[in-house]
Enzyme design. Structure first.
Site, PDB file in Angstrom:
ATOM      1  N   HIS A 216       1.297  30.284  31.303  1.00 11.44           N
ATOM      2  CA  HIS A 216       0.935  29.815  29.971  1.00 11.44           C
ATOM      3  C   HIS A 216       0.963  30.927  28.930  1.00 11.44           C
ATOM      4  O   HIS A 216       0.820  30.673  27.746  1.00 11.44           O
ATOM      5  CB  HIS A 216      -0.433  29.100  30.018  1.00 11.44           C
ATOM      6  N   SER A 220       7.123  28.131  29.979  1.00 11.95           N
ATOM      7  CA  SER A 220       8.039  27.814  31.070  1.00 11.95           C
ATOM      8  C   SER A 220       9.458  28.228  30.725  1.00 11.95           C
ATOM      9  O   SER A 220       9.853  28.228  29.563  1.00 11.95           O
ATOM     10  CB  SER A 220       8.034  26.307  31.340  1.00 11.95           C
ATOM     11  N   LYS A 244       6.383  12.432  33.226  1.00 11.86           N
ATOM     12  CA  LYS A 244       7.543  12.762  34.062  1.00 11.86           C
ATOM     13  C   LYS A 244       7.101  13.287  35.430  1.00 11.86           C
ATOM     14  O   LYS A 244       7.613  12.874  36.471  1.00 11.86           O
ATOM     15  CB  LYS A 244       8.400  13.799  33.349  1.00 11.86           C
ATOM     16  N   ASP A 245       6.104  14.190  35.413  1.00 15.43           N
ATOM     17  CA  ASP A 245       5.614  14.753  36.672  1.00 15.43           C
ATOM     18  C   ASP A 245       4.968  13.684  37.544  1.00 15.43           C
ATOM     19  O   ASP A 245       5.097  13.704  38.773  1.00 15.43           O
ATOM     20  CB  ASP A 245       4.600  15.877  36.402  1.00 15.43           C
ATOM     21  N   GLU A 288       7.097  26.429  63.611  1.00 10.01           N
ATOM     22  CA  GLU A 288       7.304  25.240  62.790  1.00 10.01           C
ATOM     23  C   GLU A 288       8.550  25.423  61.924  1.00 10.01           C
ATOM     24  O   GLU A 288       8.958  26.546  61.633  1.00 10.01           O
ATOM     25  CB  GLU A 288       6.069  25.032  61.896  1.00 10.01           C
TER      26      GLU A 288
END
Lengths: 421, 193
Positions: A216, A220, A244-245, A288
């Site tokens: 922040h 971005s 959107k997220d 894994e």
């Protein structure tokens, strides 16, 4: 803060709190009106998805811890009791167990997105490094979590991975004994792994907070890699990206639910449903899936390096493999300085774009090799793939910008967006 | 007022600052020592506890083990391989050229010379059954197990091969299988640890 605009929320309770602790003003600023590049694609949703996964893991983990017994005599049985007798225990455990895999999927997409669009470049280097720290913490947490059910793979995975530290010259064996709290992986080891497995997610949470705080400050990155210049280039975070997220998250959760309900053991190893037996090693130890590429790098180093003209071993194959594996993460840490290109996004770097997809393919090959036994031809393929992995960081990233012809960059985000449509 | 020099006077400031630096450094150093002292018991608490150390020895009866047979016992939570070797295996171990060995060691040094009653015990091979690579248990204790190319033990994890003396011959392991401290208490019993 206090001498800014006074809080003006309609709800009097929120107003009362906010004038004393401006938490709602902060939320409004960072997640409401926060100006965000308007050209995000769905790859930018994976940071938020990873955050949801972290929360899911902590939440389900707390409830599992209420029934789990961290003792070699009871651990396996207590997990089976969760599966059979505890109300919805099967659901909580399957969500937690597969959540680890889904968390890694989200984070790996998030990392590859950063590599493709150059999100690690100035001024976001520290943001990127914090991300790599989160990855390391996640790996440690996932590894220790996998030990807790105390099945065969739990035990032997723990044995093999803790033995990596014995490769450290001189003090290696002492460190391993210290890690174990004994002379083999045993009850003290299981107890401390449980304690740390409970602790580390909260440490991750703290580092995620720093990661987001740093995000922040710089804002971005975006698919063009060009910083927003005017208000035309951005939209407020809410409602545009919250919506959107959320949509991306719903699709991701559907995929997650399909695995939890229809193939809950597809990503696990059946050997881990055999209780741990320190006297018998399973024929084929595999970690894994999310560790397989690193495991392949570990096993690709098969030579002893001698001091020239003597038989004194300088770097044994064991130490070499360990150094390579940790080196593969160090490469990520150094990437902001290894990549010399001034242009961020691969969209405008025609050669890098191809090299990037080769790098993705290379990581997939490493993953495949990591799951295969150490025999011909897998070992040799793994060695070539490891060589390419390091070449991507150490040779291609610094040298490519010298020879690459950059495509014309748009003047601004909004110009790029308008040209497209 | 004129006589008392101001604390901010230029001549005095530097002298004072040096003093402050010194105080800050010594205080910082003492705090560092204090932090280390506080950390020591916490770090030390993770080392093996007294009861774990107390379980450090195991007694084994060998009378049931015939030539060519093996026995696996637990010592400190790890498997210990005990093998009563055949004459052929002993010969094979003793004739192996030293130049072929990654971690050169004579077979004679891996068994008890003049043990109980001054007798040599070349047939008894006692080793920690943990691969020196990454800690797996090698196969080779049972007749039906794979024994590798050197009539010894084979680690399934990363393919290390040990010979009939438990010495590393092939694969990624750096060292021979470890011989634990042990002694013959009589002809048929050993005490490991």
């Amino acid at each position: 803060m206090s001498h800014g605009s006074p809080s003006s929320f309609k709800n009097p309770v929120i107003n009362w709190i906010d004038t004393r602790l401006p938490i709602f003003t902060m939320l409004q600023k960072e997640y409401g009106t926060f100006p965000t590049p308007k050209n995000f694609n769905y790859l930018w949703s994976f940071g938020g998805i990873a955050m949801v996964m972290l929360t899911t893991m902590i939440l389900t983990g707390i409830f599992l811890a209420m029934y789990y017994t961290p003792s070699t005599g009871h651990a396996f049985d207590s997990v089976e009791r969760i599966m059979r007798d505890v109300n919805y225990g099967w659901l909580i455990r399957y969500i937690h167990m597969n959540g680890a895999s889904l968390f890694f999927i989200a984070v790996y997409v998030h990392i590859f997105r950063g590599v493709y669009y150059g999100s690690y470049k100035a001024p976001r280097e520290l943001l990127w490094i914090l991300g790599v720290v989160i990855l390391l913490l996640m790996m440690a947490t996932a590894f220790m979590g996998y030990v807790l059910p105390w099945g065969q793979m739990s035990f032997w995975g723990a044995t093999v991975i803790t033995n990596l530290f014995s490769a450290i010259p001189v003090v290696g064996d002492k460190i391993v004994t210290w890690l174990w709290g004994g002379f083999s992986v045993d009850n003290p080891t299981l107890n401390r792994f449980f304690a740390l497995h409970y602790l580390l997610p909260f440490v991750i949470f703290a580092v995620v907070f720093l990661h987001v705080a740093a995000l922040h400050v710089s804002g971005s990155n975006n698919p063009t890699g060009i910083e927003p210049q005017t208000d035309k280039d951005t939209v407020p975070f809410h409602p545009y990206y919250t919506a959107k997220d959320c949509f991306a998250l719903v699709l991701f959760l559907i995929f997650y639910a399909l695995i939890v309900f229809y193939a809950p053991n597809a990503l696990g190893d059946p050997d881990n449903y055999i209780p741990a037996n320190p006297m018998v090693t399973p024929a084929h130890i595999v970690p894994e899936w999310y560790f397989l590429p690193f495991y392949a790098i570990l096993r690709s180093f098969v030579w002893d390096i001698h001091i020239p003209f003597t038989s004194v071993v300088l770097i044994s194959s064991k130490l070499g493999g360990v150094l390579l594996m940790f080196g593969s993460i160090v490469m990520l840490l150094l990437l902001p300085w290894l990549d010399r290109s001034k242009v961020r996004s691969a969209v405008f770097r025609p050669i890098y774009k191809k090299v990037f997809w080769l790098f993705v393919l290379d990581c997939l090959i490493l993953g495949y090799i990591g799951g295969k036994p150490p025999e011909a031809p897998y070992v040799m393929i793994g060695q070539f793939a490891t060589a390419f992995y390091f070449a991507f960081f150490l040779i291609l990233s610094p040298l490519l910008p010298k020879y690459e012809k950059i495509l014309p960059l748009p003047k601004s985000i909004s110009e790029a967006v308008l040209k497209k449509s | 007022m004129a006589e008392t020099p101001s604390p901010h006077a230029a001549s005095d400031c530097c002298h004072d600052e040096e003093r402050r630096d010194f105080l800050a450094l010594t205080a910082g150093a003492m705090a560092g020592v204090g932090a280390c002292c506080a950390a020591y018991p916490l770090i030390q608490s993770m080392n093996p506890a007294a009861d774990v150390l107390a379980l450090a020895s195991t007694e084994v009866d060998l009378s049931q083990v015939k030539e060519g047979q093996s026995l696996t016992v637990v010592w400190r939570g790890k498997p210990v391989f005990i093998r009563r070797r055949t004459q052929a295996e002993i010969n094979e171990a003793r004739t192996a050229p030293m130049s072929d060995l990654k971690d050169p060691q004579k077979d004679e040094d891996r068994v008890k010379q003049s043990a109980f009653g001054g007798k040599d015990m070349p047939e008894w091979l006692v080793m920690v059954g943990v691969c020196t690579h990454l800690g797996c248990v090698p196969l080779g204790q049972k007749p039906t197990d794979p024994h590798g190319e050197f009539d010894g033990w084979f680690c399934p994890c990363h393919g290390s091969q040990y010979d009939s003396s438990g010495r590393i011959r092939k694969g990624p392991a750096p060292k021979n299988l470890e011989v634990p401290p042990y002694q013959f208490t009589d002809a048929n019993h050993i005490k490991i640890g």
